[in-house]
Design an enzyme around this catalytic site. Structure first.
Site, mmCIF file in Angstrom:
data_model
loop_
_atom_site.group_PDB
_atom_site.id
_atom_site.type_symbol
_atom_site.label_atom_id
_atom_site.label_comp_id
_atom_site.label_asym_id
_atom_site.label_seq_id
_atom_site.Cartn_x
_atom_site.Cartn_y
_atom_site.Cartn_z
ATOM 1 N N SER A 4 3.019 -2.142 10.227
ATOM 2 C CA SER A 4 4.465 -2.254 10.450
ATOM 3 C C SER A 4 5.005 -3.652 10.167
ATOM 4 O O SER A 4 5.942 -4.114 10.832
ATOM 5 C CB SER A 4 4.844 -1.799 11.865
ATOM 6 O OG SER A 4 4.444 -0.454 12.071
ATOM 7 N N GLU B 4 -5.821 -4.752 10.276
ATOM 8 C CA GLU B 4 -4.789 -3.739 10.518
ATOM 9 C C GLU B 4 -5.096 -2.983 11.808
ATOM 10 O O GLU B 4 -5.876 -2.022 11.794
ATOM 11 C CB GLU B 4 -4.743 -2.749 9.352
ATOM 12 C CG GLU B 4 -4.370 -3.375 8.034
ATOM 13 C CD GLU B 4 -3.726 -2.354 7.110
ATOM 14 O OE1 GLU B 4 -2.606 -2.615 6.665
ATOM 15 O OE2 GLU B 4 -4.340 -1.301 6.868
ATOM 16 N N GLY C 115 2.688 -1.084 4.214
ATOM 17 C CA GLY C 115 2.843 0.330 3.870
ATOM 18 C C GLY C 115 4.306 0.676 3.662
ATOM 19 O O GLY C 115 4.887 0.409 2.605
ATOM 20 N N GLY C 116 4.919 1.219 4.694
ATOM 21 C CA GLY C 116 6.288 1.726 4.622
ATOM 22 C C GLY C 116 7.277 0.786 3.949
ATOM 23 O O GLY C 116 8.036 1.207 3.065
ATOM 24 N N ASN D 1 0.875 -1.165 0.000
ATOM 25 C CA ASN D 1 0.000 0.000 0.000
ATOM 26 C C ASN D 1 0.917 1.221 0.000
ATOM 27 O O ASN D 1 1.483 1.573 1.018
ATOM 28 C CB ASN D 1 -0.896 -0.019 1.249
ATOM 29 C CG ASN D 1 -1.716 1.251 1.379
ATOM 30 O OD1 ASN D 1 -1.798 2.048 0.443
ATOM 31 N ND2 ASN D 1 -2.326 1.446 2.539
ATOM 32 N N TRP D 2 1.043 1.802 -1.161
ATOM 33 C CA TRP D 2 2.015 2.908 -1.308
ATOM 34 C C TRP D 2 1.515 4.206 -0.707
ATOM 35 O O TRP D 2 2.278 5.159 -0.584
ATOM 36 C CB TRP D 2 2.336 3.117 -2.789
ATOM 37 C CG TRP D 2 3.150 2.027 -3.430
ATOM 38 C CD1 TRP D 2 3.463 0.801 -2.906
ATOM 39 C CD2 TRP D 2 3.775 2.086 -4.722
ATOM 40 N NE1 TRP D 2 4.231 0.090 -3.792
ATOM 41 C CE2 TRP D 2 4.431 0.861 -4.919
ATOM 42 C CE3 TRP D 2 3.822 3.053 -5.730
ATOM 43 C CZ2 TRP D 2 5.145 0.572 -6.085
ATOM 44 C CZ3 TRP D 2 4.520 2.783 -6.892
ATOM 45 C CH2 TRP D 2 5.180 1.541 -7.065
ATOM 46 N N LYS D 3 0.229 4.270 -0.404
ATOM 47 C CA LYS D 3 -0.363 5.507 0.128
ATOM 48 C C LYS D 3 -0.059 6.680 -0.828
ATOM 49 O O LYS D 3 0.018 6.458 -2.034
ATOM 50 C CB LYS D 3 0.115 5.752 1.554
ATOM 51 C CG LYS D 3 -0.084 4.499 2.421
ATOM 52 C CD LYS D 3 0.103 4.695 3.883
ATOM 53 C CE LYS D 3 -0.142 3.358 4.584
ATOM 54 N NZ LYS D 3 -0.090 3.462 6.038
ATOM 55 N N HIS E 218 -9.557 1.503 4.332
ATOM 56 C CA HIS E 218 -8.306 1.646 5.089
ATOM 57 C C HIS E 218 -8.539 2.612 6.256
ATOM 58 O O HIS E 218 -9.289 3.578 6.124
ATOM 59 C CB HIS E 218 -7.198 2.163 4.169
ATOM 60 C CG HIS E 218 -5.854 2.122 4.821
ATOM 61 N ND1 HIS E 218 -5.438 3.090 5.698
ATOM 62 C CD2 HIS E 218 -4.866 1.202 4.766
ATOM 63 C CE1 HIS E 218 -4.232 2.774 6.147
ATOM 64 N NE2 HIS E 218 -3.853 1.632 5.594
ATOM 65 N N GLY F 26 2.160 2.341 10.603
ATOM 66 C CA GLY F 26 3.113 3.441 10.460
ATOM 67 C C GLY F 26 3.824 3.820 11.753
ATOM 68 O O GLY F 26 4.493 4.848 11.827
ATOM 69 N N GLU G 239 -6.888 4.965 7.402
ATOM 70 C CA GLU G 239 -6.616 6.380 7.104
ATOM 71 C C GLU G 239 -7.802 7.010 6.380
ATOM 72 O O GLU G 239 -8.100 8.181 6.554
ATOM 73 C CB GLU G 239 -5.314 6.508 6.280
ATOM 74 C CG GLU G 239 -4.092 6.274 7.160
ATOM 75 C CD GLU G 239 -2.892 5.695 6.444
ATOM 76 O OE1 GLU G 239 -2.828 5.753 5.214
ATOM 77 O OE2 GLU G 239 -2.006 5.156 7.147
HETATM 78 P P1 PGA Z 1 2.611 0.263 7.532
HETATM 79 O O1 PGA Z 1 1.191 0.520 6.840
HETATM 80 O O2 PGA Z 1 3.121 -1.037 7.016
HETATM 81 O O3 PGA Z 1 3.442 1.439 7.116
HETATM 82 O O4 PGA Z 1 2.363 0.220 9.003
HETATM 83 C C1 PGA Z 1 0.292 -0.527 6.659
HETATM 84 C C2 PGA Z 1 -0.974 -0.006 6.030
HETATM 85 O O5 PGA Z 1 -1.391 1.107 6.360
HETATM 86 O O6 PGA Z 1 -1.588 -0.679 5.189
#
Ligand code: PGA
Length: 256
Positions: free
Chosen positions: A217, A171, A238-239, A13-15, A99, A177, A101
């Site tokens: 994470s 999640e 994500g990251g 998930n590149w956001k 998600h 994050g 966010e």
């Molecule tokens: P993260 O993000 O791996 O940076 O914690 C995961 C996500 O939001 O899907």
């Protein structure tokens, strides 16, 4: 993972990261770094504007392109929104829905998540439905009921044969994050609970065929232990998905 009954799915998930040119470069780097992908599905969920470049770069590789959101209406006066037909025409196969966010910053609710799940399925794409509790909810001991509410409403009206197309991503919000990963026991407990909810709604055969990811994470170091849990069938990352060596290491862990 339990490959006998279901797919292992590793999704990045590149956001809001990477321009189209950067997307092309990152995908090429992932392709060069990752070994032969045999046992898992790999997806990169990129920003809308990166989709054409990503689809082109993924051609010939076993990597699919996903979107990070969608609008539930088919078309019309919804300034700034993107429809299922638009995504499908570009070659998008998966869409992240709900998600945390989006729930937190863009007023996404369980009800809009449910509408989007139907929109994605009807378009012939696969939703990656995100659920997760906040730190406060975990500390209050209501994680199981929060997750159950989110899952039940997200799946409202979804038919048994459609359920096989859905991926669920657990999640925990406090792990996203933050560098704070859920322990494999914590993650497995909730993923097993989600499968139990699906079993109560759709029966054992469907429940065991649904892939349930962990996200929050996940990284090159902790992926193998999380993926070793029977009910954790992959990751939403994500990251670590923005760094080719890290993402490749997670894919390789799922590919064992
Ligand atoms: P993260 O993000 O791996 O940076 O914690 C995961 C996500 O939001 O899907």
């Amino acid at each position: 993972m339990n490959r006998r009954y279901r797919k292992t799915v590793i999704a990045g998930n590149w956001k809001m990261n990477k321009t189209p040119a950067e997307a092309k470069a990152l995908i090429n780097e992932i392709k060069e770094t990752v070994g032969k992908v045999k046992w898992c599905d790999v997806i990169v969920c990129v920003p809308y504007v990166d989709i054409p470049a990503a689809v082109k770069a993924c051609k010939g590789a076993k990597i699919s392109v996903g979107a990070q959101n969608i609008h539930f209406e088919p078309k019309g006066a919804y300034t700034g929104e993107i429809s299922a037909d638009m995504l499908k025409e570009l070659g998008v196969k998966y869409v992240i829905v709900g998600h945390s966010e989006r729930r937190q910053y863009f007023a996404e609710t369980d009800e809009t998540v449910n509408k989007k799940v139907h929109t994605v399925l009807e378009a012939g794409m696969q939703p990656i439905v995100c659920v997760g509790e906040s730190l406060q909810q975990r500390e209050q001991g209501v994680t199981a009921s929060v997750i159950e509410t989110q899952v039940r409403i997200a799946l409202n009206g979804v038919a048994k044969e459609q359920m096989r197309k859905i991926i669920i991503a657990y999640e925990p919000i406090w792990a996203i994050g933050t560098g704070k990963t859920a322990t494999s026991e914590q993650a497995a407990e909730v993923c097993t609970g989600i499968r139990e909810i699906i079993r109560s709604l759709y029966g054992a055969r469907v429940a065991r065929s649904v892939s349930i990811q962990y996200g929050g994470s996940m990284n090159a170091k902790n992926a193998a232990e999380l993926l070793a849990q029977n009910d954790i069938d992959g990751g939403l990352i994500g990251g670590a998905s923005l760094k080719a060596p890290d993402f490749a290491a997670i894919i390789n862990a799922a590919n064992q």
